[in-house]
Write an enzyme that holds these catalytic residues in place. Sequence first.
Site, PDB file in Angstrom:
ATOM      1  N   CYS A  15      -7.777  25.849 -18.760  1.00  0.00           N
ATOM      2  CA  CYS A  15      -6.958  27.119 -19.000  1.00  0.00           C
ATOM      3  C   CYS A  15      -5.601  26.437 -19.754  1.00  0.00           C
ATOM      4  O   CYS A  15      -4.782  27.412 -20.486  1.00  0.00           O
ATOM      5  CB  CYS A  15      -6.361  27.374 -17.710  1.00  0.00           C
ATOM      6  SG  CYS A  15      -5.726  26.358 -16.499  1.00  0.00           S
ATOM      7  N   GLU A  19      -3.408  32.256 -11.405  1.00  0.00           N
ATOM      8  CA  GLU A  19      -3.428  31.354 -12.249  1.00  0.00           C
ATOM      9  C   GLU A  19      -4.640  31.748 -13.136  1.00  0.00           C
ATOM     10  O   GLU A  19      -5.517  31.346 -13.250  1.00  0.00           O
ATOM     11  CB  GLU A  19      -3.410  30.136 -11.735  1.00  0.00           C
ATOM     12  CG  GLU A  19      -3.133  28.802 -12.474  1.00  0.00           C
ATOM     13  CD  GLU A  19      -3.764  28.597 -13.562  1.00  0.00           C
ATOM     14  OE1 GLU A  19      -3.797  28.968 -14.882  1.00  0.00           O
ATOM     15  OE2 GLU A  19      -5.104  28.101 -13.496  1.00  0.00           O
TER      16      GLU A  19
END
Length: 512
Positions: free
Chosen positions: A298, A264
């Site tokens: 993110c 991720e």
Amino acid sequence: MDLQFLKDLKLDGKNLGLCTGTQWSGSQSSGLFESFSPVDGKLIGTVYKASRADYETMISTAERAFPIWRQLPAPKRGEIVRQIGDRLRQFKEPLGRLVAYEMGKSLQEGLGEVQEMIDICDFAVGLSRQLHGLTMHSERPNHRMYEQWHPLGIVGIISAFNFPVAVWSWNSMIAAVCGDVTIWKPSEKTPLSAIACFHLMQDILRNNQVPEGVMNLIVGDVHEVGEPLLADQRIPMVSATGSTRMGKRVGEVVGARLGRSILELGGNNAIILTPDADLKLAAPGIVFGAVGTCGQRCTTTRRLIVHESLYDSVKSMLLKAYQGLKIGSPLDPENHVGPLIDKQAVQSMQHALRAVVGEGGTLLYGGEVLEGAGFESGCYVRPAIVEARNDMKTVQEETFAPILYVIRYSGDVEEAIKLQNGVRQGLSSAIFTLNLREAETFLSAAGSDCGIANVNIGTSGAEIGGAFGGEKETGGGRESGSDAWKAYMRRQTNTINYGRQLPLAQGIKFDL
């Protein structure tokens, strides 16, 4: 500043860097990580770096624990996770404060991160009774065919500083109910938050007689801990959250030994505003997405793709909103924006702003480093708005800072989607429109190429019920909800012959 929360979480001035569940140990001669708060620049505490020998001790302990833990029924494992969730409820306030103080995100976001941990515990408890397979019809008479899922083994978890506790819980609580044992290597920038989590769990693990080594924490540097973890054949899967550069290294090393990885990684997330957007609805989603966690998520909104018919009004709206932002200590609930994690992040932001202006971008607002009373740490910046083009090199990169690139488009929604997809990252995306055709186009196979695609909400903030992750250079992995649990288990297909003959598949004849 009242730092009672450090005492509540049993944090000392110096802390050991290895825990195998309830036992703390580790080298005291390999150096120290110092954790300075970006809020006020003060030293919070230190952690002894784990050595390579500490790593081997931990792996051996985890290997001994796995055969015992995998035999415990999944609902029993879920009961232990439930108790961990209850403990987090009791200590939500001090742990949330520590996250805010050590990482720099707002107190509300720190508390929200702990709530994510509580939520994933609840999710995992329910999941512990739903680790289901499928039954298939066999082509052979008197045969039954089905699939089942078994624990995988030792799962390595590498987390980043921006979510110093939540990402670990996403992985570890699901892995725990799946029957895996876990090893957590937290970011060296936020080690105390990790240590606090293990302090909170100790009594629960001890009272439930959980084998030593089911949940492990190791705080160490890349050479002594990080690289050995990636290359270790005894660890069948590594889940890593962080930059694309880091993720490529993880994928390379783990893949070379045919291990599994959940990656991720970075995002370069965009919001599209079409002529049919509700700007009043969009405004808070854009601003929070761009400046929340000081641009260090993110899922942070980094690009705003605006139709030319709205461009001037959106620019005025943004300038007014940004001028009203309150910047300061994240522990003060009146403030909207806290600091960046450290001075290196500040320098990275300044470099990106100089670079994009050099490419022809226009700095509309902000970007300066703040000084004076309340900003002594040197980590506070004013969030920036930049007019830019999507094809600029700097816009194509993810800068982990509050820079919002505003990009104009003039055609239909397909043109906007092409711009949105025109980066190497593919994590989160959003469109604001009241036009059903535009919304459905955005969500179609010809629409957003990201792992997350939202309509009339921003890019930032994901619920734990949905699998989290993205495509392209975001890594392709999925954590947290939905059926992400399958990544933490091994699939097995079973066929049972309850007849008196042995027919072969595909009608093959083999007579003796």
